[in-house]
Motif scaffolding. Sequence first.
Motif, mmCIF file in Angstrom:
data_model
loop_
_atom_site.group_PDB
_atom_site.id
_atom_site.type_symbol
_atom_site.label_atom_id
_atom_site.label_comp_id
_atom_site.label_asym_id
_atom_site.label_seq_id
_atom_site.Cartn_x
_atom_site.Cartn_y
_atom_site.Cartn_z
ATOM 1 N N THR A 126 1.016 -1.286 -0.060
ATOM 2 C CA THR A 126 0.250 0.123 0.017
ATOM 3 C C THR A 126 0.899 1.241 0.072
ATOM 4 O OG1 THR A 126 -1.826 -1.292 1.328
ATOM 5 C CG2 THR A 126 -1.826 1.334 1.210
ATOM 6 N N PHE A 127 0.473 2.333 -0.696
ATOM 7 C CA PHE A 127 1.088 3.447 -0.895
ATOM 8 C C PHE A 127 0.011 4.608 -0.762
ATOM 9 C CE2 PHE A 127 4.211 0.890 -3.183
ATOM 10 C CZ PHE A 127 5.332 1.558 -2.985
ATOM 11 N N TYR A 128 0.516 5.550 -0.136
ATOM 12 C CA TYR A 128 -0.178 6.734 0.125
ATOM 13 C C TYR A 128 -0.156 7.634 -0.860
ATOM 14 C CZ TYR A 128 -1.138 5.119 4.814
ATOM 15 O OH TYR A 128 -1.485 4.239 6.268
ATOM 16 N N VAL A 129 -0.953 8.262 -1.268
ATOM 17 C CA VAL A 129 -0.878 9.469 -2.529
ATOM 18 C C VAL A 129 -0.715 10.676 -1.898
ATOM 19 C CG1 VAL A 129 -1.950 10.501 -4.561
ATOM 20 C CG2 VAL A 129 -2.431 8.108 -4.067
ATOM 21 N N ASP A 130 0.641 11.117 -1.653
ATOM 22 C CA ASP A 130 0.792 12.114 -0.824
ATOM 23 C C ASP A 130 1.374 13.463 -1.879
ATOM 24 O OD1 ASP A 130 1.854 14.300 0.951
ATOM 25 O OD2 ASP A 130 2.471 12.772 2.445
ATOM 26 N N ILE A 131 0.536 14.186 -2.422
ATOM 27 C CA ILE A 131 0.587 15.318 -3.340
ATOM 28 C C ILE A 131 1.460 16.349 -2.767
ATOM 29 C CG2 ILE A 131 -0.123 17.108 -4.730
ATOM 30 C CD1 ILE A 131 -2.241 15.130 -5.835
ATOM 31 N N ARG A 132 1.217 16.760 -1.503
ATOM 32 C CA ARG A 132 2.106 17.600 -0.778
ATOM 33 C C ARG A 132 3.461 17.326 -0.655
ATOM 34 N NH1 ARG A 132 3.914 18.472 4.362
ATOM 35 N NH2 ARG A 132 2.891 16.221 5.217
ATOM 36 N N MET A 133 3.952 15.813 -0.636
ATOM 37 C CA MET A 133 5.174 15.594 -0.474
ATOM 38 C C MET A 133 5.575 15.017 -2.044
ATOM 39 S SD MET A 133 5.499 13.556 2.910
ATOM 40 C CE MET A 133 7.298 13.490 2.872
ATOM 41 N N LEU A 200 -5.478 10.495 -9.112
ATOM 42 C CA LEU A 200 -5.429 9.785 -7.771
ATOM 43 C C LEU A 200 -5.986 10.394 -6.622
ATOM 44 C CD1 LEU A 200 -1.974 8.095 -8.219
ATOM 45 C CD2 LEU A 200 -3.964 6.948 -8.388
ATOM 46 N N ASP A 201 -5.845 11.719 -6.648
ATOM 47 C CA ASP A 201 -6.166 12.618 -5.520
ATOM 48 C C ASP A 201 -6.627 13.978 -6.204
ATOM 49 O OD1 ASP A 201 -6.816 13.773 -3.162
ATOM 50 O OD2 ASP A 201 -4.801 14.055 -2.596
ATOM 51 N N ARG A 202 -7.597 14.141 -6.704
ATOM 52 C CA ARG A 202 -8.019 15.334 -7.265
ATOM 53 C C ARG A 202 -8.236 16.704 -6.222
ATOM 54 N NH1 ARG A 202 -9.726 16.868 -12.200
ATOM 55 N NH2 ARG A 202 -9.622 14.632 -12.777
ATOM 56 N N ILE A 203 -8.757 16.211 -5.163
ATOM 57 C CA ILE A 203 -8.866 17.342 -3.936
ATOM 58 C C ILE A 203 -7.489 17.501 -3.693
ATOM 59 C CG2 ILE A 203 -9.505 17.405 -1.644
ATOM 60 C CD1 ILE A 203 -11.741 15.658 -2.034
ATOM 61 N N GLY A 204 -6.584 16.890 -3.564
ATOM 62 C CA GLY A 204 -5.062 17.200 -3.267
ATOM 63 C C GLY A 204 -4.768 18.179 -4.533
ATOM 64 N N TRP A 205 -4.681 17.767 -5.476
ATOM 65 C CA TRP A 205 -4.349 18.417 -6.788
ATOM 66 C C TRP A 205 -5.040 19.740 -6.834
ATOM 67 C CZ3 TRP A 205 -1.068 17.537 -10.843
ATOM 68 C CH2 TRP A 205 -1.371 18.297 -11.885
ATOM 69 N N ASN A 206 -6.411 19.927 -6.446
ATOM 70 C CA ASN A 206 -7.088 21.165 -6.466
ATOM 71 C C ASN A 206 -6.576 22.172 -5.206
ATOM 72 O OD1 ASN A 206 -8.769 20.221 -8.333
ATOM 73 N ND2 ASN A 206 -10.489 19.755 -7.174
ATOM 74 N N ARG A 207 -5.915 21.393 -4.039
ATOM 75 C CA ARG A 207 -5.422 22.337 -3.127
ATOM 76 C C ARG A 207 -4.146 22.833 -3.427
ATOM 77 N NH1 ARG A 207 -7.164 18.136 1.912
ATOM 78 N NH2 ARG A 207 -9.047 19.344 2.649
ATOM 79 N N LYS A 208 -3.388 22.027 -4.023
ATOM 80 C CA LYS A 208 -2.269 22.384 -4.524
ATOM 81 C C LYS A 208 -2.072 23.507 -5.475
ATOM 82 C CE LYS A 208 2.414 20.621 -6.033
ATOM 83 N NZ LYS A 208 3.305 19.292 -6.300
#
Length: 272
Positions: A126-133, A200-208
Motif C-alpha cells: 500500500t502506498f499513500y498518494v501524498d501530493i504535498r510531498m 489519484l487525488d483530485r482534491i489534493g491536486w485542487n488544493r495544491k
Amino acid sequence: MMERELPVITIEGTDFIVDVNKLELIEKANHKNVIPFEDMRDVGDGYTFEYNLKNKNLPGMFHNESTMVRIPEFIILDPIGMANKYNYPVNEIMDKSDFGLMVDQQAFDLRVNKGMLPTVDIAGHTFYVDIRMDKLRPKDDFLSNGIVFSDIETYYDLEKRTYTIPYNPKTHEFQEPDYLNIKELPKDLIAVRFPSERLLDRIGWNRKYGFEIRHGLVRHGLKLQFAAKNVPWKNTFLVDLIKSNLKAEKKQEKATEKKTSNPAKTNKGRRI
C-alpha cells in the motif's frame, strides 16, 4: 419495455436531447452534432460553455463569434434519467444536486473533513498518494523513498494519463535498469502502471494548484482506493532496447575479432 422519450433543452433556438447516460447534449435534428459534458464548465448550480450559432456547437477554429450559454444541472434537466442511472427513487433526489448525486459523499467526507489520503496498491504493498510531498509514500516502510512524481515525469503517457514505471518490489521504490547495457529482461524489477496524481487525488491536486475544492469531481468522480496494474516486460519498450543493445554488442564483437585477426603491421623492418 417502451423506451422513455428523453427531455429536450432549447439552446439559442435549437433543440437538444438531454442524454444523462452519456452526459451529453445531442442536436435533435442532427444526431451527429453532440456537445459533451467534458466541454462544459461546472459553475456549482449548472454548467456553462461557449456556443456558436453557425455550427450549433462549441466554436471551431474558424468560428470566432460565440455566446456564453448556461444550462441547469442534469438532475434538473432529467430527474428521472438521473434517478435511474444512480439507482435512486425519483422522490429521493429532488433535493439533491449533481454533486450530491454523482460524487461519493462518504469518500468526500473522509478525504476533506477526516484528512484521509487516497491509497494505491502496487504489487501487494500500500502506498499513500501524498501530493504535498510529491510522491507515492509506502505504508510502514520509512526507509524507502517511495515513488517521487518529479522523478518519473518521462514515464508519463499524456494521452492515457498514466505512468508506467520500472519498480523494485523489495525496496518499494522506482528504480531504472541500466538502459545503456541491459541485455536481458530485469529479474529484480517489475513494470507497473497507475493513474496520474491528478486522477489519484483530485482534491489534493485542487488544493495544491489553487482550484476550488470540488473542481472536477462531478465530471470524474472521487475514489480513495486504487490498484496499479502489472505490465509484462514484453509489452514495454525494453524488448526493443535489449535487441538494440545485443545488436550493438554483436557488432562490437565482430569489429574486435576483425581487428584481432588482422593486426596492423607496425614493424616494417629493423635497423641494425
